[in-house]
Every structure is written in C-alpha cells, then in structure tokens.
Design a protein around this motif. Structure first.
Motif, short mmCIF file in Angstrom:
data_model
loop_
_atom_site.label_atom_id
_atom_site.label_comp_id
_atom_site.label_asym_id
_atom_site.label_seq_id
_atom_site.Cartn_x
_atom_site.Cartn_y
_atom_site.Cartn_z
N GLU A 7 62.79 42.40 81.24
CA GLU A 7 62.27 41.72 80.03
C GLU A 7 60.76 41.90 79.86
OE1 GLU A 7 62.09 37.30 78.10
OE2 GLU A 7 63.35 37.61 79.86
N ASN A 8 59.99 41.80 80.93
CA ASN A 8 58.53 41.88 80.83
C ASN A 8 58.02 43.28 80.52
OD1 ASN A 8 58.34 39.23 81.36
ND2 ASN A 8 57.53 39.42 83.44
N ASP A 9 58.87 44.27 80.56
CA ASP A 9 58.42 45.64 80.31
C ASP A 9 58.48 46.02 78.83
OD1 ASP A 9 57.96 45.77 82.95
OD2 ASP A 9 59.41 47.35 83.41
N TYR A 10 58.85 45.05 77.96
CA TYR A 10 58.81 45.30 76.52
C TYR A 10 57.47 44.83 75.96
CZ TYR A 10 63.66 46.68 76.49
OH TYR A 10 64.81 47.37 76.72
N PRO A 11 56.99 45.42 74.84
CA PRO A 11 55.70 45.03 74.24
C PRO A 11 55.69 43.56 73.82
CG PRO A 11 56.49 47.10 73.30
CD PRO A 11 57.63 46.54 74.10
N THR A 12 54.47 43.00 73.82
CA THR A 12 54.27 41.59 73.44
C THR A 12 53.16 41.52 72.41
OG1 THR A 12 54.67 41.05 75.76
CG2 THR A 12 53.78 39.29 74.38
N SER A 13 53.33 40.71 71.38
CA SER A 13 52.27 40.50 70.38
C SER A 13 52.05 39.01 70.17
CB SER A 13 52.66 41.11 69.03
OG SER A 13 52.88 42.49 69.14
N PHE A 14 50.81 38.67 69.79
CA PHE A 14 50.55 37.28 69.41
C PHE A 14 49.35 37.26 68.50
CE2 PHE A 14 48.01 37.99 73.11
CZ PHE A 14 46.87 37.24 72.95
N ASP A 15 49.10 36.11 67.90
CA ASP A 15 48.04 35.99 66.90
C ASP A 15 46.91 35.12 67.42
OD1 ASP A 15 49.34 37.48 64.83
OD2 ASP A 15 50.73 35.80 64.66
N LEU A 16 45.70 35.52 67.04
CA LEU A 16 44.52 34.77 67.46
C LEU A 16 43.60 34.60 66.26
CD1 LEU A 16 42.86 33.73 69.98
CD2 LEU A 16 41.72 35.94 69.90
N ASP A 17 43.08 33.40 66.07
CA ASP A 17 42.06 33.17 65.04
C ASP A 17 40.70 33.47 65.66
OD1 ASP A 17 40.11 32.07 63.40
OD2 ASP A 17 41.42 30.48 62.68
N PHE A 18 40.08 34.57 65.22
CA PHE A 18 38.83 35.02 65.85
C PHE A 18 37.72 33.98 65.73
CE2 PHE A 18 39.30 39.95 65.74
CZ PHE A 18 40.47 39.85 66.48
N LEU A 19 37.68 33.27 64.60
CA LEU A 19 36.56 32.36 64.36
C LEU A 19 36.60 31.12 65.23
CD1 LEU A 19 36.10 32.54 60.49
CD2 LEU A 19 34.78 33.67 62.28
N THR A 20 37.82 30.70 65.57
CA THR A 20 37.95 29.46 66.35
C THR A 20 38.41 29.73 67.79
OG1 THR A 20 40.26 29.13 65.75
CG2 THR A 20 38.59 28.19 64.27
N GLY A 21 38.97 30.90 68.03
CA GLY A 21 39.50 31.19 69.36
C GLY A 21 40.80 30.48 69.65
N GLN A 22 41.46 29.98 68.62
CA GLN A 22 42.75 29.31 68.81
C GLN A 22 43.86 30.30 68.54
OE1 GLN A 22 42.49 26.36 69.96
NE2 GLN A 22 41.09 25.05 68.82
N GLY A 23 44.90 30.25 69.36
CA GLY A 23 46.00 31.18 69.16
C GLY A 23 47.27 30.75 69.84
N THR A 24 48.30 31.51 69.57
CA THR A 24 49.56 31.27 70.25
C THR A 24 49.55 32.06 71.56
OG1 THR A 24 50.53 33.17 69.12
CG2 THR A 24 50.80 31.03 68.07
N HIS A 25 50.49 31.83 72.39
CA HIS A 25 50.71 32.63 73.59
C HIS A 25 49.67 32.39 74.69
CE1 HIS A 25 53.38 35.87 74.87
NE2 HIS A 25 52.40 36.26 75.66
N LEU A 26 48.72 31.51 74.42
CA LEU A 26 47.67 31.28 75.41
C LEU A 26 47.98 30.01 76.19
CD1 LEU A 26 44.71 32.03 73.03
CD2 LEU A 26 45.53 33.50 74.86
#
Ligand code: M6P
Ligand code: ZN
Length: 195
Positions: free
Chosen positions: A6-25
């Motif tokens: 499972e971990n060998d597949y690509p992963t994507s997530f979103d980050l708000d550059f201005l605030t540094g808030q995101g998913t997956h963190l």
C-alpha cells in the motif's frame, strides 16, 4: 487488484502556503519560549517572556512517506513574528545526526533569514523571502529567524532517517544572531552587546 504494498503507491495532499495549514500532516510539535532556554541570548528578556505568558514561538508538522525502499519526509514550520528582547523569534536549529543527509528548505510565506553554521568556523545567512529555496548541505546546522510582521511558513524536505541533533547546536551556538537595531533587522556576532 493491488499489486504493490500500500505505501508504495503515490500520495498527494493539499497545503495552504500562506497559513501552513494542510491535510495529511500530523505529529504537531510546539515550541514556546520556555522550550528555547539556551537559544535566545538575552536570558533576562527570555525569563520575562516566560513569566509573562510563555509565548508560542513556532509549531511544526511532519509527514513521513515510508515505502518498502525509501524514507522521504516533509515538515511544515509556522514561525510566528515577534522578539525576545531585541532578537527575532527563531527556531532552535539542529544539525542532522547523519553527515550524509542534506535538506531542501522552501520559504512559502514571510521573510527573514536562514542561518547556517558548520559549528566549526563557517557561517552563512541566507536572506529569505516568499519563494526562496535553499539547499542545505549535510554538514550545516540550520535555524530560521522571522524578521517580518507576519507569520513565516516554510517546508523542509529530507529523509526521515537524517535525524536531529540539538545538543551540538546548544553547546556551540550559531556564530551570529538576528537582532533589531535602529528599527532594522541586523546580523551581529554572538553574543551581541546589549543595547
Ligand atoms: C523544519 C525541518 C524539521 C524541523 C523543524 C523545526 O520543518 O527542518 O525537521 O524539526 O523545521 O526546527 P527545529 O527542529 O530546529 O526545532
Ligand atoms: Zn534539518
């Protein structure tokens, strides 16, 4: 039908550059003035800040991408504006445990300096603004100072096995500090003369 672990597949997530808030963190860590006892040079101002509410200096989040063959990792740091005495808020700073592990730092928002020190006689200060990207070779300890009035957000990209060594930075210190003098951010030798 899954063919790979499972971990060998690509992963994507979103980050708000201005605030540094995101998913997956996850693994949020916070450092307050009381966690930075040996970092700021003005010990009296540091104790006053701690007694006056122990301000949050920065927080950071980590995401590790461990596959069956690799160990990529990122950390997002949110470094707040402010000063302890006349020294700008900054990170503790660290050296990597492994001497073959570099890092990429990318400034997503804010302005200040990335301080780099071999702890063996070489020092560099890279002026940082939104969009600055710096390659940190393996043997340089690294610390970021926020000289602006807004939050600074940056991302570090490194191998999870690089390791963090804080003890050497605490023992030897960085050669220069970033302080406000006559209303401007300046780099001066450590320890500076108090003004
Ligand atoms: C960056 C990365 C992390 C680091 C964090 C906070 O995001 O370099 O690895 O932990 O900054 O800095 P420090 O470890 O010096 O407190
Ligand atoms: Zn690092």
């Amino acid at each position: 039908m899954t063919r790979l672990p499972e971990n060998d597949y690509p992963t994507s997530f979103d980050l708000d550059f201005l605030t540094g808030q995101g998913t997956h963190l996850d693994n949020k860590l916070q450092r307050r003035a009381s966690d930075m006892q040996s970092a700021f040079y003005d010990q009296q101002a540091l104790q006053e800040a701690i007694q006056g509410g122990d301000p949050l200096i920065y927080e950071f989040y980590n995401a590790k991408f461990l596959t069956s063959t690799s160990d990529m990792s990122i950390a997002i740091t949110r470094l707040f504006p402010g000063k302890i005495g006349d020294e700008y808020y900054m990170t503790k700073g660290h050296l990597h445990e492994r001497n073959d592990q570099p890092e990429m730092y990318i400034c997503l928002a804010g302005s200040g300096y990335l301080l780099l020190d071999t702890l063996d006689g070489e020092f560099r200060a890279e002026a940082w603004q939104t969009g600055t990207i710096t390659h940190i070779p393996a043997i340089w300890a690294h610390r970021v100072a926020n000289t602006g009035t807004e939050i600074m957000v940056y991302i570090g990209v490194y191998h999870a096995t690089a390791g963090h060594n804080y003890a050497l930075v605490e023992e030897k210190g960085f050669a220069q500090v970033v302080v406000e003098r006559q209303g401007k951010a300046c780099l001066v030798p450590h320890p500076p003369t108090l003004e």
